[in-house]
Design an enzyme around this catalytic site. Structure first.
Site, PDB file in Angstrom:
ATOM      1  N   ASP A 139       2.130 -11.726   2.628  1.00 47.07           N
ATOM      2  CA  ASP A 139       1.367 -12.030   1.420  1.00 47.07           C
ATOM      3  C   ASP A 139       2.246 -11.815   0.183  1.00 47.07           C
ATOM      4  OD1 ASP A 139      -1.014 -11.899  -0.539  1.00 47.07           O
ATOM      5  OD2 ASP A 139      -2.042 -12.111   1.382  1.00 47.07           O
ATOM      6  N   HIS A 173      -3.005  -9.699  -4.877  1.00 42.24           N
ATOM      7  CA  HIS A 173      -3.640 -10.325  -3.721  1.00 42.24           C
ATOM      8  C   HIS A 173      -3.337  -9.581  -2.414  1.00 42.24           C
ATOM      9  CE1 HIS A 173      -4.173 -13.541  -0.640  1.00 42.24           C
ATOM     10  NE2 HIS A 173      -5.127 -13.965  -1.456  1.00 42.24           N
ATOM     11  N   ASN A 267      -9.855 -22.526   0.571  1.00 40.07           N
ATOM     12  CA  ASN A 267     -10.940 -22.461  -0.411  1.00 40.07           C
ATOM     13  C   ASN A 267     -11.247 -23.800  -1.076  1.00 40.07           C
ATOM     14  OD1 ASN A 267     -10.857 -19.706   0.075  1.00 40.07           O
ATOM     15  ND2 ASN A 267      -9.599 -19.267  -1.712  1.00 40.07           N
ATOM     16  N   SER A 351      -9.374 -15.730   1.715  1.00 38.27           N
ATOM     17  CA  SER A 351      -8.342 -14.693   1.777  1.00 38.27           C
ATOM     18  C   SER A 351      -8.953 -13.322   1.976  1.00 38.27           C
ATOM     19  CB  SER A 351      -7.528 -14.672   0.480  1.00 38.27           C
ATOM     20  OG  SER A 351      -6.563 -15.673   0.454  1.00 38.27           O
TER      21      SER A 351
END
Length: 413
Positions: A139, A173, A267, A351
């Protein structure tokens, strides 16, 4: 989108030294980054083959990979890349592409999958039960000094070469994902699905939450080299319409080594079949559920605590991808978790759904239950699906109702 480095030069205040015009230099050929996959049975070593090929075609070698797949990344001209494709023992030459993060007390998500009901997890605000599992968060990096996270290793692979003990989360994130997986069950912040799980922070995305396929290739190579330690990979990232044979091979080899690979569906409120790596056949692909109260029954209304939109409680998240590619769903809307710089934040996305499942996979693979084969990794995927419940409303319109993650059963989790 294609990453490339452009060198811009401006000629300022140049003096004419003679009446004759100066010769004009030819522009340097444009180069791009390519991921090269080699025949795994190549006789020459991967390093030697990479150096020879890149030197032959006038490129610049970036990183060499031996574990997730045999190959390397290099900067090359388009002409050199085409010639390289015709070279013996070269399987694929793929132009690099940009990928992005899919983003956007006891959190509602942890409550909705019934983690507090499982006595094995002992979620009670006391940090006395720590799940014996290792999860790689591929990530934006993870805040490795966060007091609520158990980060045991980190590496920065943004350039296509992994540098150990460097890189932190400059976006937030990755830290959020890590907290959903394994925030400690203590007196501060949030708690994860697998409290105090050991987090391996693999930074492949930058401060803007974007990165390249070549960085992911390097990151997966780093993880597969540690397959004897790491049980689960979480990939809350991807791209629409892109693909990579090298990364597909890396995911397959991770699965073959017994690592469970969990991926966010995306998304875009679209069919996940065109999103990579969500469409890889070996991964656990996760869609997002909107849960507004942490309880079953659909009584939490439609007002979202962290967004201006509305979405009915216990239904498919309005942003979530859908379709037959999805294996399981998990809470993803208005999820509270750890953040960079020791903080906490509430955000939404598949996520956030994916690490709920990664945490559950961590529980199933903890300690002596660690799988070491492909069959073992896929058996974990099957159990995640089989233990899910159907107590939610699928209003995505795809006609395929995936199970909702459920970890209440102490005989399974």
């Amino acid at each position: 989108m294609r990453p490339r480095t452009l060198m811009l030069a401006s000629l300022v205040g140049a003096l004419a030294l003679s009446a004759a015009p100066l010769p004009v230099s030819a522009a340097a050929p444009e180069t791009s980054t390519y991921i090269v996959q080699l025949n795994p049975n190549i006789r020459a070593g991967t390093q030697a083959a990479a150096q020879d090929q890149v030197s032959r075609y006038g490129g610049h070698l970036i990183g060499v990979y031996e574990d997730a797949f045999k190959g390397y990344t290099a900067t090359l001209t388009a002409d050199a890349a085409e010639k390289l494709r015709q070279t013996p023992n070269v399987l694929t030459v793929e132009k690099d592409a940009v990928v992005t993060a899919f983003a956007q007390t006891v959190p509602t998500g942890v409550r909705r999958i019934f983690a507090p009901s499982n006595p094995n997890l002992d979620i009670d605000g006391v940090d006395d039960v720590q799940i014996n599992t290792d999860v790689a968060v591929v990530d934006t990096g993870v805040d490795y000094t966060h007091p609520d996270l158990n980060v045991v290793a980190r590496t920065n692979c943004v350039t296509g070469v992994c540098v150990n003990n460097t890189g932190t989360d400059d976006n937030g994130h990755g830290s959020h994902v890590a907290g959903i997986i394994g925030a400690r069950d203590n007196t501060i912040g949030s708690v994860g699905v697998a409290p105090a799980a050991r987090i391996h922070a693999v930074k492949v995305l930058n401060a803007a939450g974007s990165g390249t396929l070549s960085a992911i290739a390097a990151g997966l190579n780093w993880v597969v080299a540690r397959a004897s330690t790491i049980e689960v990979i979480n990939l809350s990232l991807g791209c629409n319409g892109c693909t990579s044979s090298a990364i597909s091979t890396a995911i397959t080899n991770a699965t073959n080594a017994g690592i469970v690979v969990v991926v966010a569906a995306g998304n875009n409120h679209a069919n996940a079949s065109s999103f990579f790596p969500a469409n890889h056949p070996d991964v656990v692909t996760v869609s997002a559920l909107t849960d507004n109260d942490g309880l079953a029954g659909g009584l939490g209304g439609s007002t979202l605590s962290c967004r201006s939109e509305t979405d009915q409680d216990d239904t498919s998240a309005f942003y979530s991808n859908f379709g037959a590619t999805i294996e399981i769903t998990a809470p993803g809307t208005c999820i509270y978790s750890t953040w960079m710089n020791g903080g906490y934040n509430t955000i939404s996305g598949t996520s956030m759904a994916s690490p709920h499942v990664a945490g559950a996979a961590g529980i199933l693979t903890s300690g002596a239950r660690k799988p070491t084969t492909r069959a073992g990794a896929l058996a974990v995927r099957s159990k995640l699906i089989a233990t899910g419940n159907s107590n939610w409303t699928d209003d995505s319109g795809d006609g395929v109702k995936e199970p909702l993650l459920d970890v209440h059963d102490a005989t399974q989790y």
